[in-house]
Design a protein around this motif. Sequence first.
Motif, PDB file in Angstrom:
ATOM      1  N   ILE A   1       0.866  -1.187   0.000  1.00 21.62           N
ATOM      2  CA  ILE A   1       0.000   0.000   0.000  1.00 21.62           C
ATOM      3  C   ILE A   1       0.892   1.223   0.000  1.00 21.62           C
ATOM      4  N   LEU A   2       0.646   2.119  -0.955  1.00 24.41           N
ATOM      5  CA  LEU A   2       1.374   3.386  -1.038  1.00 24.41           C
ATOM      6  C   LEU A   2       0.512   4.460  -0.383  1.00 24.41           C
ATOM      7  N   THR A   3       1.082   5.171   0.593  1.00 21.06           N
ATOM      8  CA  THR A   3       0.315   6.109   1.404  1.00 21.06           C
ATOM      9  C   THR A   3       0.938   7.497   1.345  1.00 21.06           C
ATOM     10  N   ASN A   4       0.084   8.504   1.230  1.00 17.42           N
ATOM     11  CA  ASN A   4       0.505   9.898   1.327  1.00 17.42           C
ATOM     12  C   ASN A   4       0.536  10.268   2.805  1.00 17.42           C
ATOM     13  N   ILE A   5       1.738  10.528   3.336  1.00 18.73           N
ATOM     14  CA  ILE A   5       1.886  10.769   4.761  1.00 18.73           C
ATOM     15  C   ILE A   5       1.260  12.093   5.202  1.00 18.73           C
ATOM     16  N   PRO A   6       1.501  13.236   4.523  1.00 19.81           N
ATOM     17  CA  PRO A   6       0.882  14.485   5.008  1.00 19.81           C
ATOM     18  C   PRO A   6      -0.642  14.428   5.048  1.00 19.81           C
ATOM     19  N   ARG A   7      -1.260  13.780   4.061  1.00 20.11           N
ATOM     20  CA  ARG A   7      -2.721  13.710   4.019  1.00 20.11           C
ATOM     21  C   ARG A   7      -3.277  12.444   4.658  1.00 20.11           C
ATOM     22  N   ARG A   8      -2.399  11.469   4.961  1.00 13.47           N
ATOM     23  CA  ARG A   8      -2.790  10.201   5.572  1.00 13.47           C
ATOM     24  C   ARG A   8      -3.844   9.482   4.721  1.00 13.47           C
ATOM     25  N   ILE A   9      -3.575   9.412   3.427  1.00 20.45           N
ATOM     26  CA  ILE A   9      -4.518   8.803   2.487  1.00 20.45           C
ATOM     27  C   ILE A   9      -3.803   7.696   1.718  1.00 20.45           C
ATOM     28  N   PRO A  10      -4.355   6.478   1.669  1.00 22.88           N
ATOM     29  CA  PRO A  10      -3.784   5.442   0.795  1.00 22.88           C
ATOM     30  C   PRO A  10      -3.991   5.809  -0.674  1.00 22.88           C
ATOM     31  N   LEU A  11      -2.898   5.767  -1.438  1.00 27.93           N
ATOM     32  CA  LEU A  11      -2.961   6.164  -2.837  1.00 27.93           C
ATOM     33  C   LEU A  11      -3.113   4.981  -3.788  1.00 27.93           C
ATOM     34  N   TYR A  12      -2.458   3.865  -3.483  1.00 25.64           N
ATOM     35  CA  TYR A  12      -2.407   2.786  -4.467  1.00 25.64           C
ATOM     36  C   TYR A  12      -2.133   1.465  -3.765  1.00 25.64           C
ATOM     37  N   HIS A  13      -2.773   0.399  -4.267  1.00 21.42           N
ATOM     38  CA  HIS A  13      -2.536  -0.960  -3.794  1.00 21.42           C
ATOM     39  C   HIS A  13      -1.801  -1.728  -4.888  1.00 21.42           C
ATOM     40  N   PHE A  14      -0.810  -2.501  -4.475  1.00 20.06           N
ATOM     41  CA  PHE A  14       0.034  -3.198  -5.439  1.00 20.06           C
ATOM     42  C   PHE A  14       0.487  -4.519  -4.833  1.00 20.06           C
ATOM     43  N   SER A  15       0.742  -5.508  -5.665  1.00 22.20           N
ATOM     44  CA  SER A  15       1.200  -6.812  -5.204  1.00 22.20           C
ATOM     45  C   SER A  15       2.541  -7.152  -5.842  1.00 22.20           C
ATOM     46  N   PHE A  16       3.513  -7.525  -4.996  1.00 22.86           N
ATOM     47  CA  PHE A  16       4.815  -7.987  -5.489  1.00 22.86           C
ATOM     48  C   PHE A  16       4.813  -9.483  -5.786  1.00 22.86           C
ATOM     49  N   ARG A  17       3.730 -10.196  -5.454  1.00 25.35           N
ATOM     50  CA  ARG A  17       3.530 -11.615  -5.755  1.00 25.35           C
ATOM     51  C   ARG A  17       4.579 -12.521  -5.107  1.00 25.35           C
ATOM     52  N   SER A  18       5.181 -12.068  -4.049  1.00 29.81           N
ATOM     53  CA  SER A  18       6.144 -12.882  -3.329  1.00 29.81           C
ATOM     54  C   SER A  18       6.398 -12.244  -1.972  1.00 29.81           C
ATOM     55  N   ARG A  19       6.944 -13.014  -1.058  1.00 30.25           N
ATOM     56  CA  ARG A  19       7.242 -12.488   0.270  1.00 30.25           C
ATOM     57  C   ARG A  19       8.424 -11.525   0.194  1.00 30.25           C
ATOM     58  N   VAL A  20       8.257 -10.334   0.763  1.00 31.69           N
ATOM     59  CA  VAL A  20       9.287  -9.285   0.727  1.00 31.69           C
ATOM     60  C   VAL A  20      10.150  -9.418   1.970  1.00 31.69           C
ATOM     61  N   THR A  21      11.459  -9.523   1.778  1.00 29.95           N
ATOM     62  CA  THR A  21      12.393  -9.676   2.884  1.00 29.95           C
ATOM     63  C   THR A  21      13.235  -8.439   3.143  1.00 29.95           C
ATOM     64  N   ALA A  22      13.280  -7.493   2.190  1.00 35.94           N
ATOM     65  CA  ALA A  22      14.059  -6.263   2.375  1.00 35.94           C
ATOM     66  C   ALA A  22      13.475  -5.181   1.477  1.00 35.94           C
ATOM     67  N   LEU A  23      13.600  -3.931   1.919  1.00 36.92           N
ATOM     68  CA  LEU A  23      13.054  -2.803   1.163  1.00 36.92           C
ATOM     69  C   LEU A  23      13.859  -1.559   1.500  1.00 36.92           C
ATOM     70  N   SER A  24      14.257  -0.810   0.464  1.00 35.57           N
ATOM     71  CA  SER A  24      15.055   0.394   0.701  1.00 35.57           C
ATOM     72  C   SER A  24      14.879   1.362  -0.458  1.00 35.57           C
ATOM     73  N   PHE A  25      14.658   2.648  -0.136  1.00 37.87           N
ATOM     74  CA  PHE A  25      14.563   3.703  -1.134  1.00 37.87           C
ATOM     75  C   PHE A  25      15.943   4.304  -1.373  1.00 37.87           C
ATOM     76  N   ALA A  26      16.216   4.657  -2.624  1.00 29.42           N
ATOM     77  CA  ALA A  26      17.483   5.310  -2.970  1.00 29.42           C
ATOM     78  C   ALA A  26      17.492   6.739  -2.438  1.00 29.42           C
ATOM     79  N   PRO A  27      18.657   7.284  -2.065  1.00 30.56           N
ATOM     80  CA  PRO A  27      18.717   8.669  -1.575  1.00 30.56           C
ATOM     81  C   PRO A  27      18.204   9.686  -2.580  1.00 30.56           C
ATOM     82  N   SER A  28      18.259   9.368  -3.863  1.00 30.67           N
ATOM     83  CA  SER A  28      17.755  10.314  -4.865  1.00 30.67           C
ATOM     84  C   SER A  28      16.236  10.388  -4.858  1.00 30.67           C
ATOM     85  N   GLY A  29      15.574   9.372  -4.311  1.00 31.78           N
ATOM     86  CA  GLY A  29      14.125   9.362  -4.275  1.00 31.78           C
ATOM     87  C   GLY A  29      13.466   8.959  -5.575  1.00 31.78           C
ATOM     88  N   ARG A  30      14.227   8.463  -6.542  1.00 30.75           N
ATOM     89  CA  ARG A  30      13.664   8.092  -7.839  1.00 30.75           C
ATOM     90  C   ARG A  30      13.378   6.599  -7.972  1.00 30.75           C
TER      91      ARG A  30
END
Length: 914
Positions: free
Chosen positions: A80-109
């Motif tokens: 679930i992708l959420t807008n933090i300032p507005r506290r609103i869920p924006l989008y639901h998505f499935s990776f179709r597998s168990r997620v073991t790690a997650l990290s955003f790049a410093p560039s934000g892209r």
Amino acid sequence: MKTDFRFSNLLGTVYCQGNLLFSPDGTHLFSPVGNRVTVFNLVDNKSYTLPFAHRKNISRIGLTPQGNLLLSVDEDGQAILTNIPRRIPLYHFSFRSRVTALSFAPSGRVFAVGLRRKIEVWHVPSTPDSNAEGELEFAPFVKHHTHTGHFDDVRHIEWSSDSRFFLTASKDLTTRIWSLHPEEGFTPTALSGHKQAVVGAWFSQDQETIYTASKDGAVFAWQYTGRPGADPEKMRDDGDDDTDLRWRIVDRHYFMQNNATLRCAAYHAASNLLVAGFSNGLFGLYEMPDFNQIHTLSISQNEIDFVTINQSGEWLAFGASKLGQLLVWEWQSESYILKQQGHFDSMNALVYSPDGQRIVTAADDGKIKVWDIESGFCIVTFTEHTSGVTACEFAKKGNVLFTASLDGSVRAWDLVRYRNFRTFTAPTRLSFSCMAVDPSGEVVAAGSIDSFDIHIWSVQTGQLLDRLAGHEGPVSALSFAPNGELLVSGSWDRTARIWSIFSRTQTSEPLQLQADVLDVAFRPDSLQIAVSTLDGQLSFWSVSEAEQTSGIDGRRDASGGRKITDRRTAASVAGTKSFNTIRYSTDGSCLLAGGNSKYICLYSVSTMVLLKKFTISVNLSLQGTQEFLNSKLLTEAGPSGLVDDQGEASDVEDRIDRTLPGSKRGGDPSERKRLAEVRVTGVAFSPTGAAFCAASTEGLLIYSVDASVQFDPFDLNMEITPASTLAVLERERDYLKALVMAFRLNEPGLVQRVFQAIPPADIPLVVAGFPTVYVARLLRFVAQQTEQSPHVEFCLLWIRAIVDKHGPWLATNRGKVDVELRVAARAVGRLRDEIRRLADENVYMVDYVLQQADTSADSGSGAQARAREALEWEAPEPEGRSKLLGSSHEKGLSLDDLVKQPVVVDEDEWIGLE
């Protein structure tokens, strides 16, 4: 009564599993709590829970470097992708597998996600503030690349500061280096050398060194260098200066924590700090690259599951899932910024404080916790009980709390000094299952599951006053009438009894029911009793006539959801559903009921109609939340959820079985949560009636009628300008609209001009229609004007109108407007002191004038007349009078001259005064 209750916050649990995240500014901490995410404001000492809920427990969360988007992923890979300032869920998505790690790049892209052995890189969905056209994308999630090469689960992903490369640490004992885009001369590299699973890998500040840490406590430093001992000059002469350059181990360090293993680690490149959390509850702080130990501290009785560092490197956040602990430690001052722990066992009872600002919860772990509703934090924990606490109740007056426990004691707590000042026990060892307190707070009664008697004690002396005998089964529920005259008890002998314990003849009126009694409740007017029984029925009885007046069949309303072991569908399993806890609303018009179901039902007492059903959880990790079982999860040995696969775990400590055979409430706390069932063990209405709370398997859920952010239509108007505000004020004379527009622009000069232009007669009407979202700002502005402005009466009219029109809202949201109320009280108090001081000074002056008039024979009646005029003359306000007197002294005028000359007051000078 309003029934539009919505979920507003989650208390009682602060951390379950997964990773913790600091906001980019380091002031907020994001913690996964079951299938929700709670945000802790570490500066203002508050917390709130985001409104979305996953279908299973959250395993990983990620935050963009800008801090505006949160990506949360559950155990099945649903994101679930959420807008933090507005506290609103924006989008639901499935990776179709168990997620073991997650990290955003410093560039934000881009962001990298580990899907077991595979790594995928995705583009970050653009937002209007980052997109050049200012439009949202139609396909928010676009895959950039897929990397394979690991042979076991990826546990950690770390990006370089320039977002060109990233590291992946895996359980296959290796760390790999990947590039985001194809780089000239670069090939993906594997760093192997550890003997156990790699916990984390990080780049140094200059990206010349890579640090890796493994489960056995080894920390390796890697650098891109040649063979150790080789001659660089000879290599350059041979022309093979590039052939032997590769990543090599240049230094090895070891934590040496005896038998403890490394569970988690974090590295702060700017300050070269390495934090390590171990399985014995210790954490260590080390300075790299020399591996100097700075600090070691024991913060938990169980292993630390996750650790992270904020961007400035000052605060360390730790999470321990088995005991539900969350800590934020400032290592330089060696002090706690946040130290919270929820109940690690099921909650049994809850109660609101008389002022509605706190909630007290009691649980099977023997602890009593006091939660502040406004901040969401636990402010005190009592641990004197040695067994599970079954009931808690407040005295109607004062800060006195009573609790009953299975250890055979009833304790009284002082919530001012936070101490246990009285303990009540029975002559024989009993386990108390229910309790009730007289409204006066002088008598406390408790029922037991061992003996069938009701024990009554005096709070003043602590002595046992009486034992009420009559029930033929364990006593399950007790409740005093709000007027304090009667006591009603419910038992498993299928009767409820009404006791008149304060009369000479302690009569008992039995009420015959069709099933075991689970809970009883008195209506606030003391004229009606509600009884919940094991067959799912709610019966209502008249107290004066001891007759049943009405009833509700709640089996169908409570049914819903099936367990793994259920042989029937959720619709046909209604025969086993009932309400374990019931409570009347504050006005007595509604009844709230909850039990071993995922629903909380709200009934109308007058019409016996179901008004609303609240679904407390959609978490499929709990039993009893799904309506239909999935056939693919059924095996020859039974449901796959019941198959014990613990012996197949790869880690030794995960293969150890600490459970007690055949027990559902014993053994290790985490094992009891493995197949937890959704249920409600307690409900309570707020004294204001604007909210209610429920103790459930997932924690303490709070539902409120004003939970959502209040909508202000002026937020959408782009034409609000000072000129349009003045036009509304002067031409249309719409004072309410003009004042709201002025507050929307937030310009002090414009707000003051509109404020002073409102006629005094229209003040109550304007305040009555004023949006509650601006009431706190209006109150603070009026308080400041009271201290600064000469228009005292005008400001006091505003304060009185605000208190009259918005008094209930101010009382309900006392925590939010506490500062504004103190400012207003200080302004009124200062004004009162000035008027008193000025009146005292004038009394002495007038006495002097009268004495002078009596002694002077020449002036005669003229002086007395002028003195009388001085007595009867009232200045428009004290400050104006003091200014007038001050100016007269400067001109050298006496009091007689001042009385002689006329008082001229400009009409525009005193606005709102007549």
